[in-house]
Scaffold this motif. Structure first.
Motif, short mmCIF file in Angstrom:
data_model
loop_
_atom_site.label_atom_id
_atom_site.label_comp_id
_atom_site.label_asym_id
_atom_site.label_seq_id
_atom_site.Cartn_x
_atom_site.Cartn_y
_atom_site.Cartn_z
N SER A 57 -2.04 -2.32 -11.45
CA SER A 57 -0.60 -2.21 -11.70
C SER A 57 0.27 -2.47 -10.48
CB SER A 57 -0.29 -0.81 -12.24
OG SER A 57 -0.67 0.17 -11.28
N SER A 58 -0.32 -2.59 -9.28
CA SER A 58 0.49 -2.74 -8.07
C SER A 58 1.10 -4.13 -8.00
CB SER A 58 -0.36 -2.48 -6.83
OG SER A 58 0.41 -2.71 -5.67
N SER A 59 2.34 -4.17 -7.55
CA SER A 59 3.04 -5.45 -7.40
C SER A 59 3.07 -5.91 -5.96
CB SER A 59 4.48 -5.33 -7.91
OG SER A 59 5.18 -4.33 -7.18
N LYS A 60 2.44 -5.18 -5.04
CA LYS A 60 2.47 -5.54 -3.64
C LYS A 60 1.52 -6.69 -3.37
CE LYS A 60 3.96 -1.26 -1.57
NZ LYS A 60 5.12 -1.88 -0.94
N THR A 61 1.74 -7.39 -2.28
CA THR A 61 0.90 -8.52 -1.90
C THR A 61 -0.46 -8.01 -1.48
OG1 THR A 61 2.86 -9.65 -1.14
CG2 THR A 61 0.75 -10.52 -0.38
N PRO A 62 -1.53 -8.61 -1.94
CA PRO A 62 -2.85 -8.13 -1.55
C PRO A 62 -3.06 -8.24 -0.05
CG PRO A 62 -3.01 -9.61 -3.44
CD PRO A 62 -1.61 -9.70 -2.93
N ALA A 63 -3.94 -7.39 0.44
CA ALA A 63 -4.23 -7.40 1.86
C ALA A 63 -5.03 -8.64 2.21
CB ALA A 63 -5.01 -6.14 2.22
N PRO A 64 -5.20 -8.93 3.50
CA PRO A 64 -5.98 -10.09 3.91
C PRO A 64 -7.42 -10.01 3.38
CG PRO A 64 -4.69 -9.22 5.73
CD PRO A 64 -4.57 -8.25 4.61
N MET A 65 -8.06 -11.20 3.33
CA MET A 65 -9.44 -11.36 2.86
C MET A 65 -9.56 -11.03 1.38
SD MET A 65 -10.75 -12.38 5.61
CE MET A 65 -12.45 -12.48 5.09
N GLY A 66 -8.43 -11.02 0.64
CA GLY A 66 -8.49 -10.83 -0.79
C GLY A 66 -8.65 -9.40 -1.25
N CYS A 67 -8.64 -8.41 -0.32
CA CYS A 67 -8.81 -7.01 -0.70
C CYS A 67 -7.52 -6.46 -1.27
CB CYS A 67 -9.26 -6.18 0.49
SG CYS A 67 -10.84 -6.70 1.16
N PRO A 68 -7.55 -5.68 -2.32
CA PRO A 68 -6.32 -5.09 -2.85
C PRO A 68 -5.81 -4.01 -1.92
CG PRO A 68 -8.24 -4.24 -4.02
CD PRO A 68 -8.75 -5.32 -3.11
N PRO A 69 -4.53 -3.68 -1.97
CA PRO A 69 -3.99 -2.64 -1.10
C PRO A 69 -4.56 -1.28 -1.44
CG PRO A 69 -2.36 -3.31 -2.71
CD PRO A 69 -3.50 -4.28 -2.83
N HIS A 70 -4.44 -0.40 -0.48
CA HIS A 70 -4.95 0.95 -0.68
C HIS A 70 -4.18 1.61 -1.80
CE1 HIS A 70 -5.85 5.18 0.15
NE2 HIS A 70 -6.95 4.73 0.76
N PRO A 71 -4.85 2.37 -2.65
CA PRO A 71 -4.14 2.97 -3.80
C PRO A 71 -3.10 4.00 -3.39
CG PRO A 71 -6.40 3.79 -3.62
CD PRO A 71 -6.30 2.63 -2.68
N GLY A 72 -3.26 4.61 -2.20
CA GLY A 72 -2.29 5.63 -1.81
C GLY A 72 -1.18 5.13 -0.92
N ARG A 73 -1.07 3.81 -0.76
CA ARG A 73 -0.07 3.28 0.17
C ARG A 73 1.35 3.52 -0.34
NH1 ARG A 73 -0.27 -2.68 3.04
NH2 ARG A 73 1.66 -2.47 4.22
N ASP A 74 1.55 3.28 -1.64
CA ASP A 74 2.90 3.52 -2.19
C ASP A 74 3.28 4.99 -2.08
OD1 ASP A 74 3.06 0.88 -2.78
OD2 ASP A 74 2.48 1.11 -4.90
N ARG A 75 2.32 5.85 -2.37
CA ARG A 75 2.59 7.28 -2.25
C ARG A 75 2.88 7.67 -0.81
NH1 ARG A 75 4.86 11.57 -4.36
NH2 ARG A 75 3.91 13.52 -3.63
N TYR A 76 2.17 7.03 0.12
CA TYR A 76 2.39 7.32 1.54
C TYR A 76 3.83 6.96 1.96
CZ TYR A 76 2.18 6.57 6.59
OH TYR A 76 2.44 6.59 7.94
N HIS A 77 4.30 5.80 1.54
CA HIS A 77 5.66 5.41 1.91
C HIS A 77 6.70 6.29 1.22
CE1 HIS A 77 4.58 2.01 4.32
NE2 HIS A 77 3.94 1.39 3.34
N ALA A 92 -2.04 13.50 2.86
CA ALA A 92 -1.78 13.65 1.43
C ALA A 92 -2.44 12.56 0.61
CB ALA A 92 -0.28 13.66 1.17
N VAL A 93 -2.58 11.38 1.14
CA VAL A 93 -3.19 10.27 0.41
C VAL A 93 -4.62 10.02 0.83
CG1 VAL A 93 -0.96 9.16 0.04
CG2 VAL A 93 -2.30 8.56 2.05
N GLY A 94 -5.14 10.83 1.77
CA GLY A 94 -6.54 10.74 2.14
C GLY A 94 -6.88 9.63 3.10
N VAL A 95 -5.96 9.29 4.02
CA VAL A 95 -6.24 8.26 5.02
C VAL A 95 -6.05 8.87 6.41
CG1 VAL A 95 -5.56 6.37 3.51
CG2 VAL A 95 -3.84 7.44 4.98
N THR A 96 -6.43 8.13 7.41
CA THR A 96 -6.32 8.60 8.79
C THR A 96 -4.92 8.30 9.34
OG1 THR A 96 -7.14 6.49 9.66
CG2 THR A 96 -8.77 8.20 9.16
#
Length: 360
Positions: A57-77, A92-96
Motif C-alpha cells: 500500500s505504500s506510495s513512497k519510492t522504493p529504496a535502492p537495489m529494488g528493496c521496498p521501504p521499511h514498514p515503519g518509516r511512515d510511522r517514524y516520520h 517505537a517502530v523497532g529500528v536503530t
C-alpha cells in the motif's frame, strides 16, 4: 538401541483476527515488539506482516537495489512531526538510532524539512523584559568613527587575506586607522569580531570620563615636571610616545593637558597656570572672539578697479594714501599724494594707526 521419534512442534497458525488486533495495537502507538508481546507471538512475525502490508500500500519510492521501504518509516516520520525525539521514534517502530538519522537525512536531501529533535534544555525567558536594540541600527554619530558596516567589511577583507593597506584603500581610511582598530578592539584570543568591536568602541566613547591628570599618577608627575621646564602641551604629548613606547598608560593628548590647566585656573590657581604656559594666559580664548587676519578682496577696492581717468592722471583731485610704520610699530606716518600734481602730504600718527585716527 531403540530409536524413538520425538514429537514434532506444533506450528501456530495465525488467524486474520490476530493480524487485525496487531494492526490496532500499532495504530494506538505501541511499538512492533510491544504489540507482538501483548498478543503472544514473535516480533519477527509481526514485523513481516507490517512489511508486507506497507510494501503493497505504500506510495513512497522504493529504496535502492529494488528493496521496498521499511514498514515503519511512515510511522517514524509521523512521530517526529508530532515532536518525538529521534530515539523515541526509532524505538517505537523497532529500528536503530542510526536508521532514524538516515531517514532524516534522506528527507532533507529530498528538499523537505526534517523534524528536528526537541531540545530538553528549554528556558522560560521573561517575555516582559526589554530587548536590546540591534547595534547595526544604531545611529552613526560622525563619519570620523567606524560604523558597523565598515567593521564587518574589515572582518571580511581580513579573512580573505587582504593587507592593512588594501583594507584601508577599500574603505577610504588610513592604514593606521585600520591597524589601531584591529589592535584595540580584538578579543583576548586575537580574533576581530565586528559587533564586539562596535560594543567596545561605544563603551570607550561614553562620557563623562575620569580625567587622566586629575589624580596623582606617574603620568601626572611627568607632565608637571615638563610644564615646569616651559614645555608646550604638544611637545609633552609627542615626547611621551618616544620616551615610553611600550607603556600605553603613559599617553595623553595636548588637549587633555590644556583642559587640566584651564580647569585649575577656575579654582584660583591663575599664577601657576600662567607660569606653566608660554602664552601666560590663564583662560582660553573663545574661537568667536579671536582676531582673524584681514584677507584681500573683502570690503576693499583694488587698485586695478579704479577708473581710467584716475589711472591716466588726466583729472586732478584724486588722492592716493599709504601708511609708513616705524620701528616696532611704535610710530606711524600717513602719506597722501595728489596723483596729477604729485603734491605730497605727511600726517604724523602718534597714537592711533587706523584710518579713523589719521582723519582725526
Amino acid at each position: 538401541m531403540d530409536y524413538t521419534e520425538e514429537p514434532r512442534r506444533q506450528v501456530r497458525r495465525y488467524t486474520p483476527e490476530d493480524r487485525l488486533g496487531y494492526q490496532q495495537l500499532v495504530g494506538q502507538g505501541l511499538s512492533v515488539r510491544q504489540a507482538a508481546a501483548q498478543l503472544g507471538f514473535a516480533a519477527s512475525t509481526a514485523a513481516k506482516w507490517l512489511h508486507w502490508e506497507t510494501a503493497e500500500s505504500s506510495s513512497k519510492t522504493p529504496a535502492p537495489m529494488g528493496c521496498p521501504p521499511h514498514p515503519g518509516r511512515d510511522r517514524y516520520h509521523q512521530l517526529r512531526e508530532a515532536g518525538s525525539s529521534l530515539a523515541a521514534a526509532a524505538a517505537a517502530v523497532g529500528v536503530t538510532r542510526r536508521a532514524g538519522h538516515k531517514w532524516d537525512r534522506q528527507l532533507r536531501d529530498s528538499g523537505e524539512t526534517a523534524p528536528l529533535r526537541p531540545s530538553p534544555r528549554q528556558v522560560e525567558y521573561n517575555q516582559a523584559m526589554d530587548t536590546m536594540r540591534l547595534i547595526s541600527h544604531a545611529p552613526q554619530i560622525s563619519s570620523r568613527f567606524l560604523s558597523v558596516l565598515e567593521r564587518e567589511r574589515i572582518k571580511d577583507l581580513q579573512q580573505s587575506g587582504a593587507s592593512l593597506r588594501m583594507i584601508a584603500a577599500e574603505l577610504g581610511r588610513s592604514a593606521s586607522t585600520i591597524s589601531r582598530e584591529l589592535t584595540r578592539n580584538s578579543d583576548r584570543y586575537g580574533r576581530y569580531l565586528p559587533y564586539g568591536a562596535q560594543r567596545l568602541a561605544v563603551t570607550r566613547r561614553a562620557r563623562p570620563k575620569q580625567p587622566k591628570l586629575l589624580e596623582a599618577s606617574p603620568l601626572r608627575d611627568w607632565v608637571q615636571s615638563k610644564l615646569e621646564l616651559q614645555w608646550s602641551p604638544a611637545q609633552i604629548s609627542a615626547t611621551l610616545v618616544k620616551e615610553f613606547p611600550d607603556q600605553l598608560e603613559m599617553r595623553v593628548s595636548h588637549e587633555t593637558v590644556y583642559q587640566a590647566l584651564y580647569f585649575q585656573a577656575r579654582g584660583g590657581l591663575k599664577k601657576e597656570v600662567q607660569a606653566a604656559l608660554r602664552t601666560g594666559r590663564a583662560r582660553r580664548k573663545p574661537r568667536g572672539q579671536q582676531r582673524r587676519p584681514r584677507q584681500l578682496g573683502q570690503e576693499m577696492i583694488m587698485i586695478s578697479d579704479r577708473p581710467a581717468e584716475v589711472n591716466d592722471r588726466a583729472v586732478p583731485g584724486h588722492w592716493e594714501g599709504d601708511l609708513i610704520m616705524g620701528a616696532g610699530n611704535r610710530s606711524a606716518i600717513a602719506t597722501l599724494v595728489e596723483r596729477k600734481s604729485r603734491f605730497l602730504m605727511l600726517c604724523y600718527l602718534p597714537e592711533d594707526h587706523t584710518a579713523a585716527g589719521g582723519v582725526n
